[in-house]
Design a protein around this motif. Structure first.
Motif, PDB file in Angstrom:
ATOM      1  N   GLN A  12       0.735  -1.351  -0.112  1.00 52.98           N
ATOM      2  CA  GLN A  12       0.109  -0.029  -0.042  1.00 52.98           C
ATOM      3  C   GLN A  12       0.777   1.206   0.125  1.00 52.98           C
ATOM      4  O   GLN A  12       1.963   1.337   0.517  1.00 52.98           O
ATOM      5  CB  GLN A  12      -0.818  -0.211   1.151  1.00 52.98           C
ATOM      6  CG  GLN A  12      -1.905  -1.194   1.456  1.00 52.98           C
ATOM      7  CD  GLN A  12      -3.254  -0.901   0.940  1.00 52.98           C
ATOM      8  OE1 GLN A  12      -3.979   0.084   1.665  1.00 52.98           O
ATOM      9  NE2 GLN A  12      -3.770  -1.453  -0.052  1.00 52.98           N
ATOM     10  N   PHE A  13       0.295   2.061  -0.496  1.00 51.47           N
ATOM     11  CA  PHE A  13       0.890   3.473  -0.509  1.00 51.47           C
ATOM     12  C   PHE A  13       0.084   4.623  -0.357  1.00 51.47           C
ATOM     13  O   PHE A  13      -1.204   4.512  -0.643  1.00 51.47           O
ATOM     14  CB  PHE A  13       1.877   3.816  -1.607  1.00 51.47           C
ATOM     15  CG  PHE A  13       1.134   4.113  -3.128  1.00 51.47           C
ATOM     16  CD1 PHE A  13       1.227   5.196  -3.700  1.00 51.47           C
ATOM     17  CD2 PHE A  13       0.575   3.023  -3.714  1.00 51.47           C
ATOM     18  CE1 PHE A  13       0.503   5.802  -4.790  1.00 51.47           C
ATOM     19  CE2 PHE A  13      -0.334   3.182  -4.832  1.00 51.47           C
ATOM     20  CZ  PHE A  13      -0.262   4.632  -5.369  1.00 51.47           C
ATOM     21  N   ASP A  14       0.464   5.894  -0.075  1.00 55.40           N
ATOM     22  CA  ASP A  14      -0.412   7.114  -0.164  1.00 55.40           C
ATOM     23  C   ASP A  14      -0.921   7.626  -1.520  1.00 55.40           C
ATOM     24  O   ASP A  14       0.026   8.226  -2.279  1.00 55.40           O
ATOM     25  CB  ASP A  14      -0.009   8.110   0.805  1.00 55.40           C
ATOM     26  CG  ASP A  14      -0.763   9.503   0.848  1.00 55.40           C
ATOM     27  OD1 ASP A  14      -1.715   9.634   0.314  1.00 55.40           O
ATOM     28  OD2 ASP A  14      -0.505   9.973   1.753  1.00 55.40           O
ATOM     29  N   VAL A  51      -2.085  10.794  -6.405  1.00 55.26           N
ATOM     30  CA  VAL A  51      -2.325   9.978  -7.691  1.00 55.26           C
ATOM     31  C   VAL A  51      -3.722   9.924  -8.011  1.00 55.26           C
ATOM     32  O   VAL A  51      -4.333  10.125  -9.106  1.00 55.26           O
ATOM     33  CB  VAL A  51      -1.723   8.575  -7.530  1.00 55.26           C
ATOM     34  CG1 VAL A  51      -2.140   7.665  -8.700  1.00 55.26           C
ATOM     35  CG2 VAL A  51      -0.292   8.655  -7.543  1.00 55.26           C
ATOM     36  N   ALA A  52      -4.625   9.723  -7.060  1.00 60.02           N
ATOM     37  CA  ALA A  52      -5.989   9.671  -7.161  1.00 60.02           C
ATOM     38  C   ALA A  52      -6.516  11.126  -7.583  1.00 60.02           C
ATOM     39  O   ALA A  52      -7.578  11.154  -8.514  1.00 60.02           O
ATOM     40  CB  ALA A  52      -6.826   9.457  -5.972  1.00 60.02           C
ATOM     41  N   ARG A 102      -9.043   1.321 -11.994  1.00 64.89           N
ATOM     42  CA  ARG A 102      -9.724   0.355 -11.511  1.00 64.89           C
ATOM     43  C   ARG A 102      -9.751   0.206 -10.045  1.00 64.89           C
ATOM     44  O   ARG A 102     -11.048  -0.094  -9.531  1.00 64.89           O
ATOM     45  CB  ARG A 102      -9.104  -1.217 -12.076  1.00 64.89           C
ATOM     46  CG  ARG A 102      -9.225  -1.324 -13.574  1.00 64.89           C
ATOM     47  CD  ARG A 102      -8.192  -2.318 -14.101  1.00 64.89           C
ATOM     48  NE  ARG A 102      -8.432  -2.644 -15.390  1.00 64.89           N
ATOM     49  CZ  ARG A 102      -7.502  -3.493 -15.916  1.00 64.89           C
ATOM     50  NH1 ARG A 102      -6.592  -4.142 -15.574  1.00 64.89           N
ATOM     51  NH2 ARG A 102      -7.708  -3.762 -17.413  1.00 64.89           N
ATOM     52  N   GLN A 103      -8.801   0.564  -9.313  1.00 64.14           N
ATOM     53  CA  GLN A 103      -8.919   0.491  -7.851  1.00 64.14           C
ATOM     54  C   GLN A 103      -9.965   1.723  -7.512  1.00 64.14           C
ATOM     55  O   GLN A 103     -10.639   1.733  -6.610  1.00 64.14           O
ATOM     56  CB  GLN A 103      -7.555   0.898  -7.431  1.00 64.14           C
ATOM     57  CG  GLN A 103      -6.558  -0.306  -7.272  1.00 64.14           C
ATOM     58  CD  GLN A 103      -5.276   0.068  -6.558  1.00 64.14           C
ATOM     59  OE1 GLN A 103      -5.381   0.217  -5.264  1.00 64.14           O
ATOM     60  NE2 GLN A 103      -4.111   0.062  -7.384  1.00 64.14           N
ATOM     61  N   LEU A 123      -5.795   8.642   0.996  1.00 67.10           N
ATOM     62  CA  LEU A 123      -6.118   7.688   0.416  1.00 67.10           C
ATOM     63  C   LEU A 123      -4.943   6.532   0.045  1.00 67.10           C
ATOM     64  O   LEU A 123      -4.391   7.211  -0.403  1.00 67.10           O
ATOM     65  CB  LEU A 123      -6.991   8.092  -0.799  1.00 67.10           C
ATOM     66  CG  LEU A 123      -7.418   6.729  -1.652  1.00 67.10           C
ATOM     67  CD1 LEU A 123      -8.881   5.956  -1.153  1.00 67.10           C
ATOM     68  CD2 LEU A 123      -7.645   6.949  -3.141  1.00 67.10           C
ATOM     69  N   LYS A 124      -5.374   5.390   0.826  1.00 69.36           N
ATOM     70  CA  LYS A 124      -4.198   4.300   0.428  1.00 69.36           C
ATOM     71  C   LYS A 124      -4.736   3.504  -0.772  1.00 69.36           C
ATOM     72  O   LYS A 124      -5.998   3.294  -0.763  1.00 69.36           O
ATOM     73  CB  LYS A 124      -4.530   3.483   1.776  1.00 69.36           C
ATOM     74  CG  LYS A 124      -3.938   3.952   3.000  1.00 69.36           C
ATOM     75  CD  LYS A 124      -2.542   4.218   2.935  1.00 69.36           C
ATOM     76  CE  LYS A 124      -1.916   4.655   4.115  1.00 69.36           C
ATOM     77  NZ  LYS A 124      -0.319   5.027   4.180  1.00 69.36           N
ATOM     78  N   LEU A 125      -3.881   3.388  -1.592  1.00 69.11           N
ATOM     79  CA  LEU A 125      -4.010   2.495  -2.914  1.00 69.11           C
ATOM     80  C   LEU A 125      -3.134   1.454  -2.823  1.00 69.11           C
ATOM     81  O   LEU A 125      -1.915   1.318  -2.169  1.00 69.11           O
ATOM     82  CB  LEU A 125      -3.879   3.259  -3.994  1.00 69.11           C
ATOM     83  CG  LEU A 125      -4.935   4.361  -4.363  1.00 69.11           C
ATOM     84  CD1 LEU A 125      -4.582   5.333  -5.389  1.00 69.11           C
ATOM     85  CD2 LEU A 125      -6.338   3.666  -4.399  1.00 69.11           C
ATOM     86  N   ALA A 126      -3.244   0.255  -3.485  1.00 71.19           N
ATOM     87  CA  ALA A 126      -2.182  -0.588  -3.727  1.00 71.19           C
ATOM     88  C   ALA A 126      -1.164  -0.286  -4.817  1.00 71.19           C
ATOM     89  O   ALA A 126      -1.822   0.079  -5.976  1.00 71.19           O
ATOM     90  CB  ALA A 126      -2.942  -2.083  -4.030  1.00 71.19           C
ATOM     91  N   GLU A 127       0.042  -0.583  -4.728  1.00 70.13           N
ATOM     92  CA  GLU A 127       0.864  -0.587  -5.847  1.00 70.13           C
ATOM     93  C   GLU A 127       0.663  -1.183  -7.042  1.00 70.13           C
ATOM     94  O   GLU A 127       0.732  -2.652  -6.677  1.00 70.13           O
ATOM     95  CB  GLU A 127       2.283  -0.733  -5.333  1.00 70.13           C
ATOM     96  CG  GLU A 127       2.723   0.415  -4.335  1.00 70.13           C
ATOM     97  CD  GLU A 127       4.302   0.212  -4.036  1.00 70.13           C
ATOM     98  OE1 GLU A 127       4.857  -0.863  -4.700  1.00 70.13           O
ATOM     99  OE2 GLU A 127       4.893   0.659  -3.091  1.00 70.13           O
TER     100      GLU A 127
END
Length: 609
Positions: free
Chosen positions: A413-415, A419-420, A478-479, A512-516
């Motif tokens: 995970q990353f911040d 990116v979002a 997609r995330q 927001l946490k997203l998956a690399e």
């Protein structure tokens, strides 16, 4: 003395099931539950056997068939499956036969004559044939000891592969009231199991539920970006291994098979739109290792007993977990390391859901939709793949498996706030009128005619993500859909629209946490036979010998010996009959038929080395 007579001299009333297991089939010990099922059948009790593909279901009825005095009739849905089972039984000296539409009238009459003389121990027939009044009349006077119903999930409306003819098999209980019935399947959830018992009219059956775990299969899910490139990259590491690639449409099957052939792979297509002769050719060539890769629809596989399939790839998401489990289970039937790869695009979910709209039966449609929801959840879950599969079949597993992509390469995970924001702003600035592909082009600053026509090259967001790849941004978008910040409007060509949940992200009100994004799946390539610590040069010689013998006898190579047996020979280096019999899969019949050639090859190799 015939091979069957030799087997019969080994069998006497004092023989135990374990004696038959070793002397006929060449195995030292039963797998968990096999001996209990066999004993129940020998006592005349109905049985329901749930074991995974490759788990040893066939032995549960084949051994009682040899120990009981009469005939065992096996009801099987496919000609290829019957032919394969009979070939394997004959290879170990068991008198077995099938009756189906592939035979001439004269051939069928000859088998009936053998049945009347009690010269056959196991007879394989299709459900459509056994319930024909003329056929029932012909078998009514035979000494029948057991009915075995293979692929028994086909009897249930709740099953994933319901077949109407299976529903009528309960009639056998009316015609042959005192003969026990054994139902066998590899894929049945709780509702399907209960329905099998009801539909077949099983009386107080002994139910054995084996473990659904196939620990030798590594489950890997790859996000679908450029699936053909991903597939070719994977296949380059397989070095002539046998594999199956499943696609959802005939057109895609033909296309992928052609491209693999053009790339130099020994591959062929298989689907229901092909002529019967062509399908039979492909299936036979695959079973004999003359074709390495079959690209197929789900029409291919149920009749495949080939133990050395090393990988199964799903090019598209299956419609239910039962199908996925059954199809992946065709890999590694010999217990050696195997892989199951699934290429997944979340956009496939609404596309597949539309297929269910054509189902007229409302109850059936709801069942299919529910099963697909479970499959979609499996594909999107960040937890151990094997845990999800086993829990689905009510085999609750607390520990992660250590042999799936989630366990071997846990999501990081990353911040992802910035990116979002870039992605969400691109959707907003382009008036929420475009799909993922166009938004990715905007982010990456693509100089396309469409973007220029829309004057979107003048937007402030144009090119703000050019440092990242197309695959990277697809994964991020997609995330964002998965997390509910974006939605795809499938009524308007899957254009992206912002949801209310996107507003606080755009305003930086919380992070927001997203998956690399996983842009390159990690595949750990290893020798599938490594646990034997075997001589690889000798193994290659034994494999070549096996192929020569199999071709001469018009058999698939695994009917002679499977890869595990050859690897064990190359490890233990037997040089006499006694040592050869200690190899798993070597019984007295195979010792007699093949022992001399294999022992000579081993002795010659040792003399030169």
């Amino acid at each position: 003395m015939s091979e069957q007579q030799k087997v019969e001299t080994l069998l006497n009333p004092q023989q135990s099931a374990k004696d038959v297991l070793k002397q006929v089939f060449g195995y030292d010990n039963f797998r968990i539950g096999q001996d209990v099922v066999i004993e129940a059948a020998m006592q005349g009790q109905d049985t329901l056997v749930l074991m995974p593909t490759g788990g040893g279901k066939s032995l549960c009825y084949q051994i009682p068939a040899l120990l009981m005095p009469g005939l065992t009739i096996v009801i099987s849905p496919l000609i290829s499956l019957m032919q394969d089972q009979v070939a394997q039984l004959k290879a170990v000296g068991v008198a077995a036969a099938y009756i189906n539409q592939s035979q001439t009238y004269e051939e069928q009459q000859q088998i009936f004559q053998q049945l009347y003389k009690a010269e056959i121990k196991l007879l394989y027939v299709a459900p459509e044939r056994i319930l024909q009044s003329a056929f029932l009349e012909r078998i009514r006077h035979l000494d029948i000891s057991l009915f075995a119903i293979d692929e028994a999930h086909c009897v249930s409306h709740w099953g994933h592969d319901f077949r109407p003819h299976y529903c009528r098999l309960q009639q056998l209980k009316q015609y042959f009231q005192n003969i026990p019935m054994m139902a066998l399947t590899a894929t049945a959830d709780t509702a399907t199991r209960q329905d099998i018992v009801i539909q077949l009219g099983l009386t107080s059956p002994h139910i054995h539920t084996g473990s659904f775990d196939r620990p030798n299969i590594r489950y890997t899910l790859e996000e679908k970006f450029k699936p053909l490139s991903q597939l070719l990259r994977y296949l380059r590491q397989q070095k002539g291994q046998s594999g199956i690639i499943y696609c959802t449409s005939r057109k895609r099957v033909d296309d992928i098979a052609a491209k693999l052939s053009d790339a130099g792979y020994n591959a062929a297509a298989y689907h229901a739109g092909m002529e019967n002769e062509k399908r039979e050719f492909v299936q036979t060539a695959f079973s004999r290792d003359d074709i390495h890769i079959v690209v197929a629809t789900v029409a291919f596989g149920m009749g495949i007993n080939k133990p050395n399939v090393r990988f199964v790839v799903h090019y598209d998401i299956p419609k239910n977990i039962e199908s996925y489990y059954q199809e992946t289970g065709r890999a590694g039937r010999d217990g050696l390391a195997a892989e199951a790869i699934l290429y997944f695009d979340p956009a496939d979910i609404p596309r597949v859901r539309r297929f269910f709209e054509d189902i007229q039966d409302e109850q059936r449609r709801k069942v299919e939709e529910q099963r697909f929801s479970a499959m979609a959840n499996f594909a999107q879950a960040p937890t151990c793949r094997r845990q999800i599969l086993l829990n689905y079949f009510s085999e609750y597993q607390r520990e992660a498996c250590g042999n799936c992509d989630i366990c071997l390469d846990p999501p990081k995970q990353f911040d992802g706030t910035v990116v979002a924001q870039k992605a969400l702003s691109s959707v907003y600035r382009s008036d929420q009128r475009f799909g993922m592909g166009y938004i990715v082009e905007l982010l990456r600053g693509a100089n396309t005619a469409r973007i220029r026509d829309n004057n979107h090259h003048e937007l402030s967001i144009f090119g703000i993500g050019k440092e990242q790849s197309q695959e990277y941004w697809l994964s991020i978008l997609r995330q964002l859909v998965h997390q509910g910040l974006l939605r795809q409007d499938i009524t308007l060509g899957s254009i992206l629209r912002l949801t209310e949940a996107a507003r606080p992200i755009l305003k930086s009100e919380y992070s927001l946490k997203l998956a690399e994004p996983r842009l390159n799946a990690k595949h750990v390539y290893k020798d599938k036979l490594a646990r034997f610590n075997y001589d690889k040069q000798l193994f290659a010689k034994l494999r070549a010998l096996r192929k020569t013998i199999a071709d001469n006898e018009n058999l698939p190579p695994y009917v002679v010996f499977n890869d595990a047996s050859l690897a064990e020979m190359a490890q233990k280096l037997p040089t006499n009959d006694s040592e050869f019999l200690k190899v798993s899969g070597v019984g007295f019949t195979k010792l007699t038929k093949y022992g001399h050639e294999f022992l000579t090859t081993i002795q010659d190799y040792l003399a030169k080395n």
